[in-house]
Design a protein around this motif. Sequence first.
Motif, PDB file in Angstrom:
ATOM      1  N   TYR A   1       0.802  -1.218   0.000  1.00 30.54           N
ATOM      2  CA  TYR A   1       0.000   0.000   0.000  1.00 30.54           C
ATOM      3  C   TYR A   1       0.839   1.275   0.000  1.00 30.54           C
ATOM      4  O   TYR A   1       0.277   2.368   0.042  1.00 30.54           O
ATOM      5  CB  TYR A   1      -0.936   0.005   1.217  1.00 30.54           C
ATOM      6  CG  TYR A   1      -2.008  -1.047   1.137  1.00 30.54           C
ATOM      7  CD1 TYR A   1      -3.120  -0.871   0.331  1.00 30.54           C
ATOM      8  CD2 TYR A   1      -1.900  -2.237   1.854  1.00 30.54           C
ATOM      9  CE1 TYR A   1      -4.103  -1.839   0.235  1.00 30.54           C
ATOM     10  CE2 TYR A   1      -2.878  -3.212   1.777  1.00 30.54           C
ATOM     11  CZ  TYR A   1      -3.981  -3.006   0.965  1.00 30.54           C
ATOM     12  OH  TYR A   1      -4.947  -3.971   0.877  1.00 30.54           O
ATOM     13  N   SER A   2       2.157   1.157  -0.037  1.00 26.14           N
ATOM     14  CA  SER A   2       2.980   2.362  -0.110  1.00 26.14           C
ATOM     15  C   SER A   2       2.734   3.062  -1.442  1.00 26.14           C
ATOM     16  O   SER A   2       2.660   2.414  -2.488  1.00 26.14           O
ATOM     17  CB  SER A   2       4.461   2.010   0.033  1.00 26.14           C
ATOM     18  OG  SER A   2       4.895   1.198  -1.026  1.00 26.14           O
ATOM     19  N   SER A   3       2.569   4.370  -1.405  1.00 24.92           N
ATOM     20  CA  SER A   3       2.287   5.207  -2.577  1.00 24.92           C
ATOM     21  C   SER A   3       0.901   4.966  -3.171  1.00 24.92           C
ATOM     22  O   SER A   3       0.590   5.509  -4.224  1.00 24.92           O
ATOM     23  CB  SER A   3       3.341   4.998  -3.676  1.00 24.92           C
ATOM     24  OG  SER A   3       4.632   5.287  -3.183  1.00 24.92           O
ATOM     25  N   SER A   4       0.064   4.157  -2.521  1.00 28.68           N
ATOM     26  CA  SER A   4      -1.282   3.912  -3.042  1.00 28.68           C
ATOM     27  C   SER A   4      -2.205   5.078  -2.677  1.00 28.68           C
ATOM     28  O   SER A   4      -1.962   5.819  -1.733  1.00 28.68           O
ATOM     29  CB  SER A   4      -1.845   2.597  -2.503  1.00 28.68           C
ATOM     30  OG  SER A   4      -2.014   2.650  -1.098  1.00 28.68           O
ATOM     31  N   VAL A   5      -3.293   5.209  -3.426  1.00 32.89           N
ATOM     32  CA  VAL A   5      -4.204   6.342  -3.250  1.00 32.89           C
ATOM     33  C   VAL A   5      -5.622   5.891  -2.926  1.00 32.89           C
ATOM     34  O   VAL A   5      -6.193   6.263  -1.893  1.00 32.89           O
ATOM     35  CB  VAL A   5      -4.209   7.229  -4.510  1.00 32.89           C
ATOM     36  CG1 VAL A   5      -5.252   8.327  -4.398  1.00 32.89           C
ATOM     37  CG2 VAL A   5      -2.837   7.828  -4.740  1.00 32.89           C
ATOM     38  N   LEU A   6      -6.202   5.085  -3.814  1.00 37.60           N
ATOM     39  CA  LEU A   6      -7.607   4.728  -3.677  1.00 37.60           C
ATOM     40  C   LEU A   6      -7.945   3.979  -2.391  1.00 37.60           C
ATOM     41  O   LEU A   6      -8.966   4.276  -1.767  1.00 37.60           O
ATOM     42  CB  LEU A   6      -8.060   3.912  -4.891  1.00 37.60           C
ATOM     43  CG  LEU A   6      -8.256   4.692  -6.195  1.00 37.60           C
ATOM     44  CD1 LEU A   6      -8.658   3.742  -7.314  1.00 37.60           C
ATOM     45  CD2 LEU A   6      -9.299   5.774  -6.029  1.00 37.60           C
ATOM     46  N   PRO A   7      -7.154   2.985  -1.957  1.00 39.45           N
ATOM     47  CA  PRO A   7      -7.549   2.230  -0.758  1.00 39.45           C
ATOM     48  C   PRO A   7      -7.754   3.112   0.466  1.00 39.45           C
ATOM     49  O   PRO A   7      -8.752   2.968   1.186  1.00 39.45           O
ATOM     50  CB  PRO A   7      -6.368   1.263  -0.548  1.00 39.45           C
ATOM     51  CG  PRO A   7      -5.785   1.094  -1.893  1.00 39.45           C
ATOM     52  CD  PRO A   7      -5.928   2.422  -2.567  1.00 39.45           C
ATOM     53  N   ILE A   8      -6.845   4.046   0.719  1.00 36.88           N
ATOM     54  CA  ILE A   8      -6.966   4.851   1.928  1.00 36.88           C
ATOM     55  C   ILE A   8      -8.075   5.881   1.786  1.00 36.88           C
ATOM     56  O   ILE A   8      -8.775   6.191   2.765  1.00 36.88           O
ATOM     57  CB  ILE A   8      -5.617   5.528   2.282  1.00 36.88           C
ATOM     58  CG1 ILE A   8      -5.682   6.106   3.696  1.00 36.88           C
ATOM     59  CG2 ILE A   8      -5.253   6.577   1.264  1.00 36.88           C
ATOM     60  CD1 ILE A   8      -5.881   5.087   4.785  1.00 36.88           C
ATOM     61  N   ILE A   9      -8.279   6.441   0.590  1.00 37.85           N
ATOM     62  CA  ILE A   9      -9.354   7.418   0.414  1.00 37.85           C
ATOM     63  C   ILE A   9     -10.719   6.758   0.599  1.00 37.85           C
ATOM     64  O   ILE A   9     -11.584   7.275   1.318  1.00 37.85           O
ATOM     65  CB  ILE A   9      -9.259   8.086  -0.972  1.00 37.85           C
ATOM     66  CG1 ILE A   9      -8.023   8.979  -1.044  1.00 37.85           C
ATOM     67  CG2 ILE A   9     -10.515   8.909  -1.268  1.00 37.85           C
ATOM     68  CD1 ILE A   9      -7.818   9.645  -2.384  1.00 37.85           C
TER      69      ILE A   9
END
Length: 208
Positions: free
Chosen positions: A89-97
């Motif tokens: 999940y490093s540098s990921s966007v959609l999962p955390i949003i």
Amino acid sequence: MKGLLVVLGNLGWVAADSNTFMVLNVISDAVFYFLPILLAFSAANKFRCSPIIAAVIGGILLHPTFTGLVAEGNTGIDFFSIPFTLMNYSSSVLPIIIGVWLLSYIERFIKSWMPKVLDIVFTPVLSLIITVPLILIVIGPISIWIGDLFSVGFNALYSNLTFIAGMILGALYPLLVLTGTHYGLLPMLIKETCLKSLSALMQDRLLF
């Protein structure tokens, strides 16, 4: 910082294998690597939930235990006998949003019936216990897949048909801002623009 590293490397002022380069590279990579935590805090302010709990969720996704398992290739794990695929999940966007958006509803629901005297302790605990498994089991894998397709597709279009990519981005940008996915494009666009500009600058310098 990325642009500075390119300049320093091309001019030969800092060796790519030196400790100085390593430190500067870590400084420039930190924002991208810990992007889920930064996005979590920002998204929580937009979705009106606890920024601290949201940032903790971002930290959980980047926990060394999870990143270590992914690095070793042990991505098939389970939670209460529910199997799921662990992702990087490093540098990921959609999962955390999407996860923080879900957290906003879960947190408000818990607060609606939680006694005030217990709220400060049990609301964060219950929010994490409910939200994090949902992200890991459902939201994360699906979001990573969608995000990768979107990022690869737009990156290919931007590299080959920049004008058309700009038109599409301009048309979709209001929707991207609404969903928060524009945060994932900005670092890529800034990085690509800086590198192309610096590359052109260095080529001009070599010609003279």
